[in-house]
Design a protein around this motif. Structure first.
Motif, short mmCIF file in Angstrom:
data_model
loop_
_atom_site.label_atom_id
_atom_site.label_comp_id
_atom_site.label_asym_id
_atom_site.label_seq_id
_atom_site.Cartn_x
_atom_site.Cartn_y
_atom_site.Cartn_z
N HIS A 124 0.94 -0.98 0.22
CA HIS A 124 -0.55 -0.23 -0.29
C HIS A 124 1.10 1.37 -0.05
O HIS A 124 0.39 2.65 -0.61
N ASP A 125 1.89 1.56 0.68
CA ASP A 125 3.43 2.18 0.99
C ASP A 125 3.66 2.46 -0.38
O ASP A 125 3.50 3.70 -0.83
N GLU A 185 1.86 2.09 -3.59
CA GLU A 185 1.00 2.50 -3.82
C GLU A 185 1.26 4.31 -3.95
O GLU A 185 0.72 4.51 -5.95
N GLN A 186 1.93 5.04 -3.48
CA GLN A 186 2.12 6.45 -3.12
C GLN A 186 3.43 6.71 -3.91
O GLN A 186 3.51 8.10 -4.39
N ASN A 239 -0.35 -1.41 -7.29
CA ASN A 239 -1.82 -2.05 -6.51
C ASN A 239 -1.09 -3.53 -5.72
O ASN A 239 -0.45 -4.01 -6.81
N PHE A 298 9.58 6.00 3.86
CA PHE A 298 9.39 7.50 2.92
C PHE A 298 11.11 7.78 2.66
O PHE A 298 11.23 8.13 2.39
N LYS A 334 9.75 10.25 -8.92
CA LYS A 334 8.19 8.69 -8.84
C LYS A 334 7.61 8.48 -10.59
O LYS A 334 7.50 8.64 -11.06
#
Ligand code: ACO
Length: 357
Positions: free
Chosen positions: A21-22, A24-25, A30, A343, A355
């Motif tokens: 999930h991290d 996905e940023q 996904n 992050f 990114k």
């Protein structure tokens, strides 16, 4: 005949977690894609140099073997993400662990590195040249993660696993096989790091992991199956004699295919890819340590190790475990505390590559 037996084991997983999930940023992906295509749910990102991770794992393995640092006469560190190119990462670990009587060198056979090291350690012990070998697999592949390439950035993580090998009269390493197809090296590589990069130039955008995943996948399935079958036959075993398969953790689908090839039920296969992702040379000693701690390795267990990775390398080994499945001692070696998030730790990658979202 003298044989080489694993008498100590330990692992070091850095505390900071990067979940699907991290990710996905950071890139266009996904949780569902990563889970179904690879089996990975999360991985660890290191806040310390590779040699520090290897040192923690190394101390834990020494304690499990009941040995002191000065008892080791050879350190082999399997890695493709060492602190520096010169000197070897092994030289830092030799100093940090105070292995005062050891020779030390790195092996770079990517994900197959720990089994390559096992073959070398076994030859050294059988020949009588060395008596007690510390064999570590450690990687800090997070350094090479480029989040603009989602096909590789979701796969890799950091960690270290260590084993001690000593001479024994029976059991131990029964057979090994190692191989490489250098013609296919560019199917999986980090092109922009090394002496081909002109002096003084900024790191090029090719200093991330580049991989033709589909092609590597096909070759991994073929070669891990063939190598495993070969070491089982060379050990004089039938496939039903295998108690445990501890494969390189690159992709759950590759692991399942290798197990099917050997006709092994899932309860005979050790997997922890969901928790750590692909830590390259570290996956097998980490999975071995977790298997021992979970009581899955028994006295006399027949174990097959198999791997495939950059090079393109492959390797497998067959080993009969000894009598002892408990650690003799424990180590208080630990990572320094950190409050940094994944992050925070990956900010240099994001600044350099950008990114993918
Ligand atoms: N999230 C969402 N979609 C993605 C992602 C992602 N992270 N990555 C790729 N996709 C997309 C692709 O763009 C492609 O889309 P398209 O069909 O619209 O073009 C689709 O998903 C399928 O891509 P494939 O590459 O065909 O996916 P595949 O099923 O082959 O899985 C993977 C990719 C996981 C990389 C797999 O090929 C693999 O595991 N390969 C082997 C890895 C390995 O064993 N490496 C060796 C060890 S590593 C070492 O030595 C350091």
């Amino acid at each position: 005949m003298t044989t080489a037996q694993i008498t100590g084991w330990g692992m070091a997983a850095p505390p900071t977690v990067l979940s699907n999930h991290d990710l996905e940023q950071l890139t266009e992906t996904n949780d569902e894609w990563i889970t179904t295509r690879s089996g990975i749910k999360e991985r660890r990102i290191s806040h310390v140099p590779l040699s520090d991770m290897a040192t923690v794992a190394g101390h834990r393995a020494l304690a499990a073997a009941g040995l002191e640092p000065e008892d080791i006469d050879l350190l082999i560190l399997a890695t493709c993400s060492g602190d520096t190119i010169i000197p070897s990462a092994a030289s830092f670990v030799q100093a940090k662990m105070a292995l005062t009587n050891a020779a030390a060198f790195d092996i770079n056979a990517a994900c197959s590195g720990w089994i390559y090291g096992l073959e070398h350690a076994t030859a050294m012990i059988r020949s009588g040249i060395k008596q007690r070998v510390l064999l570590i697999g450690a990687e800090r592949l997070s350094h090479y993660l480029d989040f603009t390439d989602r096909s590789t950035a979701v796969l890799f993580g950091d960690g270290a696993g260590a084993t001690v090998l000593e001479a024994a009269d029976e059991g131990g390493v029964r057979s090994t096989t190692t191989g490489i197809d250098g013609d296919a090296a560019e199917l999986l590589w980090v092109p922009g790091v090394g002496s081909n990069t002109p002096p003084g130039c900024d790191l090029p955008a090719t200093s991330g992991v580049r991989m033709n995943g589909r092609e590597v996948f096909k070759r991994a399935v073929t070669m891990m199956g063939e190598a495993s079958t070969k070491v089982v036959a060379d050990a004089g075993w039938e496939l039903e004699d295998v108690d445990l398969l501890i494969p390189h953790q690159a992709n759950m689908r590759i692991i399942d295919a290798t197990a099917r090839r050997l006709g092994l039920d899932p309860d005979k296969v050790v997997t922890n890819i969901h928790a750590y992702g692909n830590t390259s040379a570290a996956t097998i000693p980490m999975a071995l340590t977790e298997a021992i701690e979970a009581g899955r390795v028994q006295p006399g267990s027949n174990i097959v190790f198999a791997a495939f990775g950059g090079g393109l390398t492959w390797a497998a080994a067959a080993l009969t475990w000894g009598d002892r499945v408990e650690s003799i001692g424990t180590s208080d070696a630990e990572f320094p505390r950190t409050d940094q998030t994944a992050f925070d730790l990956l900010a240099p990658n994001i600044e350099y590559f950008g990114k993918g979202v």
